[in-house]
Design an enzyme around this catalytic site. Structure first.
Site, PDB file in Angstrom:
ATOM      1  N   ASP A 336     -44.542 -61.813 -13.819  1.00 25.28           N
ATOM      2  CA  ASP A 336     -44.651 -62.503 -14.814  1.00 25.28           C
ATOM      3  C   ASP A 336     -43.588 -63.760 -14.623  1.00 25.28           C
ATOM      4  O   ASP A 336     -42.631 -63.484 -13.969  1.00 25.28           O
ATOM      5  CB  ASP A 336     -43.999 -61.930 -16.061  1.00 25.28           C
ATOM      6  CG  ASP A 336     -43.794 -62.536 -17.455  1.00 25.28           C
ATOM      7  OD1 ASP A 336     -45.065 -63.039 -17.952  1.00 25.28           O
ATOM      8  OD2 ASP A 336     -42.889 -62.674 -18.002  1.00 25.28           O
ATOM      9  N   GLU A 365     -48.203 -65.448 -11.998  1.00 25.53           N
ATOM     10  CA  GLU A 365     -48.354 -66.052 -13.277  1.00 25.53           C
ATOM     11  C   GLU A 365     -47.895 -67.705 -13.065  1.00 25.53           C
ATOM     12  O   GLU A 365     -46.911 -67.855 -13.636  1.00 25.53           O
ATOM     13  CB  GLU A 365     -47.924 -65.445 -14.602  1.00 25.53           C
ATOM     14  CG  GLU A 365     -48.341 -66.322 -15.679  1.00 25.53           C
ATOM     15  CD  GLU A 365     -47.252 -65.948 -16.858  1.00 25.53           C
ATOM     16  OE1 GLU A 365     -47.679 -66.416 -18.070  1.00 25.53           O
ATOM     17  OE2 GLU A 365     -46.105 -65.496 -16.645  1.00 25.53           O
TER      18      GLU A 365
END
Length: 583
Positions: A336, A365
């Site tokens: 993330d 990401e």
């Protein structure tokens, strides 16, 4: 020495040059017509004979993408040692031979004058190759709280998702649906965070060593992973290592002890006094923007940021991920917001994950052009947001005409080497963006076009839970409604069966070789012994493409009439390779 003014380009840098393992991938672009292109390469210090002539091997380059008067060529060459020098030998359309080197385009030059391109000394750990199994893989993304509660999500249609409420999905519920997922045609599942947290999205981790008890226990998780593996499927976990949750015990120790805490430098604290004095309720978005006592994610005070430059933090977080990977056989990780995580941490993460699972797949990401991270070799691929945005703006929201879409796809293609594209993560929906069907205004033809483009152009393809039964949903949290198990949408589910089979059995083994924009956009892909032709039209327009008698229809838009020779929306054809190698 004469420098020739030909439009031929290569640079000894990403994305023109990429090393993976002991293979060097090279690319060049030309606006000139060529008869052939080859590369001469070898170790810069490997000589032969009294005159010390370089020992060079020769490899022919293969045509890659052709579009808008430009032709890309690519080649992958083995590195016998840890270093490489190379230059290109090109035969022009008129038969003349030219060299491409650091000097530019020149007539053939003697070794004493030639300045070849170079690959710096390669340390194996700095250039890992992605696992072969992850090429063109099919994923299914699950938001755990909303997927399955073990009771077919009864009452889910009345559940209105918020940032705070819980529906009750569990790991056992997911395990009970593995047969459904396998029959759908996906090959693995990606789970949004599952560790102990205070929220339903679980991006505010309270403990990285515990599963959230609302989802189940470690026995439930082990059964899930083992059942997936027995079904020939894989699992990806979501690693949230940029920040943690407010109630994480190490963060609370810093709040309580201030600079006396041994974990003080594990976070990015600006004002220890204010941190200990102010309750969470007073740390508003405005305060965190104008006078933050510490660093957090996206001005959200309840998610304090780890200092991922700190070696102790790296050891602490990476060792926990390593333990999960080793103990449960985790196949993949999605990190993330890694654009806010230190490069030192990312290198350590990938290296350590590979040490306990040599075939682990790691993606990040990244919402923008990810060249910097991919060049640093900290990921096998990234979430392909540039491709998503191009598809969204053309196929879903119709803010871009077909010509603009083609232009953006050319830029997208050029931004990454051919060897990287198969490992990128394509999607049309996820937990951070509105569902594709909603962006399409409920138009199922546009929805199918979006997914077809993602399957054709993307590497890995991810289906967000519920998209296969035409679930809609706007911005977060509306895009996180409970999965609908009692009212399946058979038409769309049938489309996904066909699309996923096409991606797995046909498209996975193809590469994009031509893109032509005329009355429609024509995309050509080359496979082994066959080719693929995809025709994409402007919205509402129909075209009559020139097809070969042997072309067979694989997939078309609901409003299409390919059987009568016309295409509207999209159509995908398979064409056989002729005896001369052409399609």
């Amino acid at each position: 020495m004469q420098i020739l003014r030909y439009e031929i380009e290569h640079h000894a840098a990403y994305p023109w040059q990429l090393v993976q393992g002991r293979i060097c991938h090279l690319r060049l672009r030309t606006g000139e017509a060529l008869q052939s292109a080859a590369v001469l390469y070898g170790d810069p210090f490997w000589f032969s004979g009294a005159e010390k002539q370089p020992v060079l091997a020769r490899s022919e380059m293969q045509p890659a993408l052709r579009c808008s008067g430009e032709q890309y060529y690519s080649v992958s060459v083995p590195m016998r040692t840890h270093k490489l020098r190379y230059h290109f030998v090109l035969t022009l359309e008129d038969g003349d031979t030219v060299y491409l080197s650091e000097l530019g385009v020149t007539p053939p030059l003697p070794e004493s004058v030639l300045r070849p391109f170079n690959v710096p000394y390669v340390y194996a750990g700095d250039h890992p190759a992605p696992p072969e199994w992850a090429e063109g893989f099919l994923w299914y993304q699950i938001f755990p709280d909303r997927f399955c509660d073990g009771k077919e999500n009864q009452g889910g249609e009345d559940f209105i998702p918020t940032r705070e409420n819980f529906f009750g999905g569990t790991l056992r519920g997911i395990t009970g649906k593995i047969l459904y997922l396998r029959e759908l045609g996906v090959q693995g599942i990606y789970l949004n965070p599952i560790f102990r947290s205070d929220s339903n999205h679980r991006y505010d981790t309270v403990s990285y060593t515990e599963l959230d008890p609302r989802l189940g226990g470690k026995t439930d998780f082990r059964i899930l992973v083992e059942t997936l593996h027995q079904a020939g499927m894989r699992i990806m976990l979501d690693g949230v290592f940029n920040h943690c949750g407010w109630r994480h015990p190490l963060w609370q120790d810093v709040r309580l002890r201030g600079k006396a805490s041994r974990y003080y430098n594990w976070f990015c604290v600006y004002d220890a006094g204010e941190l200990s004095r102010l309750p969470l309720e007073q740390l508003s978005d405005r305060r965190m923007k104008e006078a933050p006592p510490y660093e957090c994610f996206a001005f959200a005070a309840n998610m304090p940021k780890w200092n991922t430059e700190n070696p102790e933090v790296i050891r602490y977080l990476v060792s926990i991920a390593e333990q999960w990977t080793r103990e449960y056989g985790i196949d993949a990780w999605r990190l993330d917001v890694p654009d806010e995580v230190s490069l030192r941490f990312l290198h350590a993460f990938r290296t350590r994950m590979r040490s306990c699972n040599a075939a682990v797949y790691v993606i990040g990401e990244i919402w923008q052009d990810a060249a910097w991270w991919l060049e640093q070799a900290v990921f096998d691929g990234v979430m392909d947001y540039p491709l998503y945005h191009a598809i969204r703006d053309f196929a879903m929201t119709h803010t871009d005409p077909l010509e603009t879409f083609a232009h953006r796809i050319r830029r997208w293609y050029a931004a990454a080497p051919e060897a990287v594209h198969p490992y990128q993560w394509a999607f049309c929906s996820n937990h951070d963006v509105p569902r594709a069907l909603s962006l399409c205004g409920g138009n199922k033809s546009d929805f199918q076009l979006a997914y077809v483009l993602a399957a054709l152009l993307g590497g890995n393809l991810s289906v967000y839970y519920g998209d296969e039964i035409a679930m809609d949903g706007g911005q977060d949290p509306d895009n996180r409604r409970p999965m609908r198990w009692t009212d399946p949408e058979e038409e769309i589910r049938g489309f996904f069966h066909s699309l996923l089979r096409l991606k797995r059995d046909v498209l996975r083994h193809c590469r994009l070789t031509a893109m032509e924009l005329t009355d429609a956009l024509y995309l050509r892909f080359d496979g082994s012994g066959y080719g693929i032709l995809a025709v994409v039209t402007e919205r509402g327009q129909a075209v009559t493409p020139q097809l070969d008698a042997s072309d067979s229809l694989l997939l078309e838009a609901p409003e299409g009439h390919a059987a009568e020779g016309t295409v509207q929306g999209f159509a995908v054809f398979r064409r056989e390779v002729t005896h001369d190698g052409n399609t």
